[in-house]
Motif scaffolding. Sequence first.
Motif, PDB file in Angstrom:
ATOM      1  N   ILE A   1      -1.862   2.606  -8.459  1.00 12.16           N
ATOM      2  CA  ILE A   1      -2.175   3.468  -7.336  1.00 12.16           C
ATOM      3  C   ILE A   1      -2.088   4.938  -7.722  1.00 12.16           C
ATOM      4  O   ILE A   1      -2.823   5.785  -7.200  1.00 12.16           O
ATOM      5  CB  ILE A   1      -1.259   3.155  -6.130  1.00 12.16           C
TER       6      ILE A   1
ATOM      7  N   SER B   1      -2.214   5.081  -0.003  1.00  8.74           N
ATOM      8  CA  SER B   1      -1.604   3.966   0.711  1.00  8.74           C
ATOM      9  C   SER B   1      -2.060   3.926   2.164  1.00  8.74           C
ATOM     10  O   SER B   1      -2.317   2.856   2.714  1.00  8.74           O
ATOM     11  CB  SER B   1      -0.078   4.077   0.640  1.00  8.74           C
TER      12      SER B   1
ATOM     13  N   PRO C   1      -4.520  -3.728  -4.667  1.00  9.95           N
ATOM     14  CA  PRO C   1      -3.153  -3.359  -4.292  1.00  9.95           C
ATOM     15  C   PRO C   1      -2.197  -4.525  -4.454  1.00  9.95           C
ATOM     16  O   PRO C   1      -2.580  -5.681  -4.310  1.00  9.95           O
ATOM     17  CB  PRO C   1      -3.281  -2.959  -2.813  1.00  9.95           C
TER      18      PRO C   1
ATOM     19  N   ARG D   1       3.727  -4.235  -1.282  1.00 12.78           N
ATOM     20  CA  ARG D   1       3.565  -3.967   0.135  1.00 12.78           C
ATOM     21  C   ARG D   1       4.619  -4.735   0.932  1.00 12.78           C
ATOM     22  O   ARG D   1       5.168  -4.244   1.911  1.00 12.78           O
ATOM     23  CB  ARG D   1       2.167  -4.362   0.594  1.00 12.78           C
TER      24      ARG D   1
END
Length: 329
Positions: free
Chosen positions: A4, A19, A47, A52
């Motif tokens: 990321i 994000s 992702p 997460r």
Amino acid sequence: MTKISEVAKLCNVSKTTVSRVLNNHPYVSKEKREQILKVIKELDYVPSSLARNFRTNKTKTIAILVPRFDHPFFAQLIKGVSLAALENDYKVLIFQTFYDSKNELDVMERLKNREVDGVILGALENEWDLVEPYLTCGPILLCNEYHYSAPIPIIGYDELEATYKAVEHLIKKGHKKIGFCYDTSYSQAQSQRKEGFLKALADNNLLHNEDWIFGHGFNIEDGFRICDEIFKLKEKPTALFTGNDQVAAGIIKRATALDYKIPEYLAIVGYDNQSICQVTTPTITTIDIPIMELGQRSAIELIKYLNNDLELKRDVIKLPTKLKIREST
């Protein structure tokens, strides 16, 4: 593997902004959002769901515990849970306890370790005081079983009323010597069934005979065994509530092989209304229950608590049952 931070660097934004785009949050301009999505596509960035999950403290996964998934009842129950979970963007992990209390507690530890968000118990293998401490780790729901005091949602059937209907049907057919089958002695749902059985007899001034009570009735092979036990009795029942279509089919198969006519010599009532009821000779009178609905309602109820962070409370939901009369009575 693209990170990321690489996406953020190429777009000249922070990782937080990337994000936000990934999670479809507001506060990102249309131009910047389009630029970030373009770079994500070019770099084929995927992702990390694990990362997460750590951030949100959610796995979007629920567990269902059943004694065994090769039994037609539990296969349908799992299907109902899985369909409802999928429709609500949840995954389902299926665990078999094999009626072992340790296996049940092992899954409770998964709830404690945040490997799953909530648990549906398709049976209850432990004393409730061993399970209750895990309520601090996530919601637990009981289905297809009953507990008199557990402060959790409980979804099932009116076992007493369903059994009463079955036994009353046998009495109306003229039977006075009626037997009863159950699976585990520690099940409160099975206790409710026995209560319904005894009440139906008492309401009709009939006595029960302990020799006609048969335990550990789970499958076709148990039906064979129970049939053999009946044959050994000096005084035999003329009718039997088996509490399970598989057991009923086993009894019919063994009795027929021994030229013991059903229902002339022994009337049979099952429970569940599985497909096997329609292919035996004779076909099986049974209690019809909405198994798929039970699974779906259980998943939806659990997800409701998860999505809305609601405080868990006791709520007993009883789905309707009906007597399906066929040839075995």
